[in-house]
Design a protein around this motif. Structure first.
Motif, mmCIF file in Angstrom:
data_model
loop_
_atom_site.group_PDB
_atom_site.id
_atom_site.type_symbol
_atom_site.label_atom_id
_atom_site.label_comp_id
_atom_site.label_asym_id
_atom_site.label_seq_id
_atom_site.Cartn_x
_atom_site.Cartn_y
_atom_site.Cartn_z
ATOM 1 N N MET B 12 34.102 42.338 39.315
ATOM 2 C CA MET B 12 35.732 42.364 39.261
ATOM 3 C C MET B 12 36.224 43.676 39.402
ATOM 4 O O MET B 12 35.796 44.693 38.666
ATOM 5 C CB MET B 12 35.983 41.700 37.594
ATOM 6 C CG MET B 12 35.949 40.197 37.532
ATOM 7 S SD MET B 12 37.067 39.271 38.233
ATOM 8 C CE MET B 12 38.471 39.402 37.202
ATOM 9 N N PRO B 13 37.427 43.842 40.228
ATOM 10 C CA PRO B 13 37.933 45.150 40.394
ATOM 11 C C PRO B 13 38.869 45.597 39.139
ATOM 12 O O PRO B 13 39.940 46.235 39.432
ATOM 13 C CB PRO B 13 38.759 45.029 41.471
ATOM 14 C CG PRO B 13 39.069 43.592 41.650
ATOM 15 C CD PRO B 13 38.254 42.903 40.855
ATOM 16 N N LEU B 14 38.358 45.461 37.861
ATOM 17 C CA LEU B 14 39.105 46.007 36.876
ATOM 18 C C LEU B 14 38.585 46.545 35.837
ATOM 19 O O LEU B 14 37.327 46.296 35.533
ATOM 20 C CB LEU B 14 39.989 44.463 36.249
ATOM 21 C CG LEU B 14 40.741 43.710 36.829
ATOM 22 C CD1 LEU B 14 41.094 42.421 35.957
ATOM 23 C CD2 LEU B 14 42.209 44.280 37.188
ATOM 24 N N VAL B 90 53.462 52.502 33.677
ATOM 25 C CA VAL B 90 52.810 52.225 34.843
ATOM 26 C C VAL B 90 52.490 53.467 35.896
ATOM 27 O O VAL B 90 53.505 54.102 36.134
ATOM 28 C CB VAL B 90 53.431 51.007 35.374
ATOM 29 C CG1 VAL B 90 52.518 50.762 36.766
ATOM 30 C CG2 VAL B 90 53.544 49.744 34.270
ATOM 31 N N THR B 92 50.188 55.238 39.268
ATOM 32 C CA THR B 92 48.980 55.285 40.276
ATOM 33 C C THR B 92 48.001 56.187 40.037
ATOM 34 O O THR B 92 48.537 57.169 39.440
ATOM 35 C CB THR B 92 49.364 55.188 41.745
ATOM 36 O OG1 THR B 92 50.167 56.477 41.862
ATOM 37 C CG2 THR B 92 50.281 53.999 42.192
ATOM 38 N N LYS B 103 43.923 53.529 42.314
ATOM 39 C CA LYS B 103 44.014 52.632 41.514
ATOM 40 C C LYS B 103 45.365 52.566 40.776
ATOM 41 O O LYS B 103 46.240 53.621 40.812
ATOM 42 C CB LYS B 103 42.762 52.454 40.490
ATOM 43 C CG LYS B 103 43.130 53.812 39.396
ATOM 44 C CD LYS B 103 41.794 53.855 38.346
ATOM 45 C CE LYS B 103 41.671 55.110 37.708
ATOM 46 N NZ LYS B 103 42.141 54.839 36.106
ATOM 47 N N LEU B 104 45.863 51.313 40.004
ATOM 48 C CA LEU B 104 47.076 51.331 39.344
ATOM 49 C C LEU B 104 46.696 51.030 37.755
ATOM 50 O O LEU B 104 46.055 50.091 37.554
ATOM 51 C CB LEU B 104 47.653 49.869 39.939
ATOM 52 C CG LEU B 104 48.982 49.712 38.942
ATOM 53 C CD1 LEU B 104 50.180 50.786 39.449
ATOM 54 C CD2 LEU B 104 49.404 48.192 39.509
ATOM 55 N N THR B 106 48.223 50.464 33.819
ATOM 56 C CA THR B 106 49.349 49.941 33.403
ATOM 57 C C THR B 106 48.706 50.062 31.607
ATOM 58 O O THR B 106 47.816 49.470 31.260
ATOM 59 C CB THR B 106 49.408 48.505 33.392
ATOM 60 O OG1 THR B 106 49.719 48.327 34.937
ATOM 61 C CG2 THR B 106 50.720 47.843 32.586
ATOM 62 N N VAL B 121 45.177 48.943 31.554
ATOM 63 C CA VAL B 121 44.201 48.185 32.546
ATOM 64 C C VAL B 121 44.167 48.644 33.813
ATOM 65 O O VAL B 121 45.536 49.175 34.243
ATOM 66 C CB VAL B 121 45.130 46.796 32.740
ATOM 67 C CG1 VAL B 121 44.413 46.059 33.945
ATOM 68 C CG2 VAL B 121 44.962 45.943 31.486
ATOM 69 N N ALA B 123 43.491 48.646 37.752
ATOM 70 C CA ALA B 123 43.263 47.748 38.851
ATOM 71 C C ALA B 123 42.833 48.468 40.108
ATOM 72 O O ALA B 123 43.811 49.138 40.534
ATOM 73 C CB ALA B 123 44.553 46.808 39.102
ATOM 74 N N PHE B 124 41.776 48.085 40.611
ATOM 75 C CA PHE B 124 41.317 48.758 41.936
ATOM 76 C C PHE B 124 41.500 47.928 43.070
ATOM 77 O O PHE B 124 41.451 46.576 42.939
ATOM 78 C CB PHE B 124 39.568 48.912 41.677
ATOM 79 C CG PHE B 124 39.510 49.691 40.350
ATOM 80 C CD1 PHE B 124 39.540 49.531 39.215
ATOM 81 C CD2 PHE B 124 39.128 51.364 40.750
ATOM 82 C CE1 PHE B 124 39.120 50.338 38.108
ATOM 83 C CE2 PHE B 124 39.098 52.112 39.555
ATOM 84 C CZ PHE B 124 38.868 51.627 38.294
ATOM 85 N N THR B 125 41.152 48.131 44.331
ATOM 86 C CA THR B 125 41.390 47.601 45.436
ATOM 87 C C THR B 125 40.113 46.920 45.834
ATOM 88 O O THR B 125 40.149 46.231 46.689
ATOM 89 C CB THR B 125 41.950 48.468 46.674
ATOM 90 O OG1 THR B 125 41.288 49.617 46.737
ATOM 91 C CG2 THR B 125 43.450 49.044 46.107
#
Lengths: 164, 164
Positions: B12-14, B90, B92, B103-104, B106, B121, B123-125
């Protein structure tokens, strides 16, 4: 001309969208970053787009609205990470109708002969956020947008002189 | 005092990181957004942090460096999406040693009595990007950071008068 491909693996917080456009990369990049061109193709055909701000630079903010014939308007906003270039555009994206659910969009433009392959990866903070985006009818918006962009690029290519 | 929990499901990209801190939310928020406090806790203990810019607002850019004793410096930068608030930050995030992998993040701060639950959290691409972050030794940096933040918050609480 290839059609739009949308990949969304079950349970994964990603959507990958690819499409090849019959236009040089610089022209495609302009269509993505010039608000006057953007409003001509981005979004479903039955909505009218207006740009509130579109500051194409590192940290620049963007915001636009899609309005329907009944006057309902849907707002979207985000910021650019890094200076957008014909290589890559990285930006955050939030639908104001469901605030607090932000995604990260990375769009790469790859020249392929006279055509350009556009690939956008959307990274969500959860699979549920990703699924909500798909359930919202995103696919119609994407397919409409890509067809409209194809039409716009064809028109621009016809209008512009070929390089000597 | 709970310890840091890091969740990274295979494939998972998280990455999800949670930890409760024994301090009120406003103080924790200040530690995340005031560069003078940030340099006292963010990153591994053996690196020295300097802030190049830290513009805490919608579209504001941030950049900092971590330097080791040999003078090697590692740069990081990003932008804030939305105005950071004690509810949510939030942003980047890009490591300049591996450019192009954004990544983003939050981060939510939740008051729990006199304590604050911090949940981030990332979040990766792609899953590969997420795995590369873990392989880079991220975990040590996170655990060092959280221990240092706990120490800083304890010190600040001792220094500041209790509300009447």
């Amino acid at each position: 001309m290839s059609k739009t491909q949308i990949t969304a693996e079950p349970g994964m917080p990603l959507i990958i969208i690819t499409r090849e456009f019959d236009a040089p990369r610089e022209l495609v990049f302009r269509a993505f970053t010039d608000p006057e061109l953007l409003v001509q193709w981005l979004g479903p055909r039955d909505l009218t787009m207006t740009v509130d701000r579109y500051d194409v630079r590192d940290g620049g903010r963007w915001r636009y609205l899609h309005a329907d014939a009944h006057g309902n308007a849907f707002g979207f906003h985000g910021v650019f990470h890094g200076d957008p270039s014909p290589d890559v555009i990285v930006q955050t994206f939030e639908f104001e109708g469901v605030p607090g659910h932000v995604k990260l969009d990375t769009t790469t433009l790859e020249q392929r002969g006279g055509a350009t392959l556009v690939r956008t990866v959307s990274a969500f903070t959860s699979p549920a956020d990703r699924d909500a985006m798909i359930a919202s009818g995103m696919e119609r918006g994407v397919r409409d947008s890509d067809e409209r962009l194809e039409e716009l690029l064809a028109k621009r290519r016809a209008d512009e002189p070929e390089p000597a």
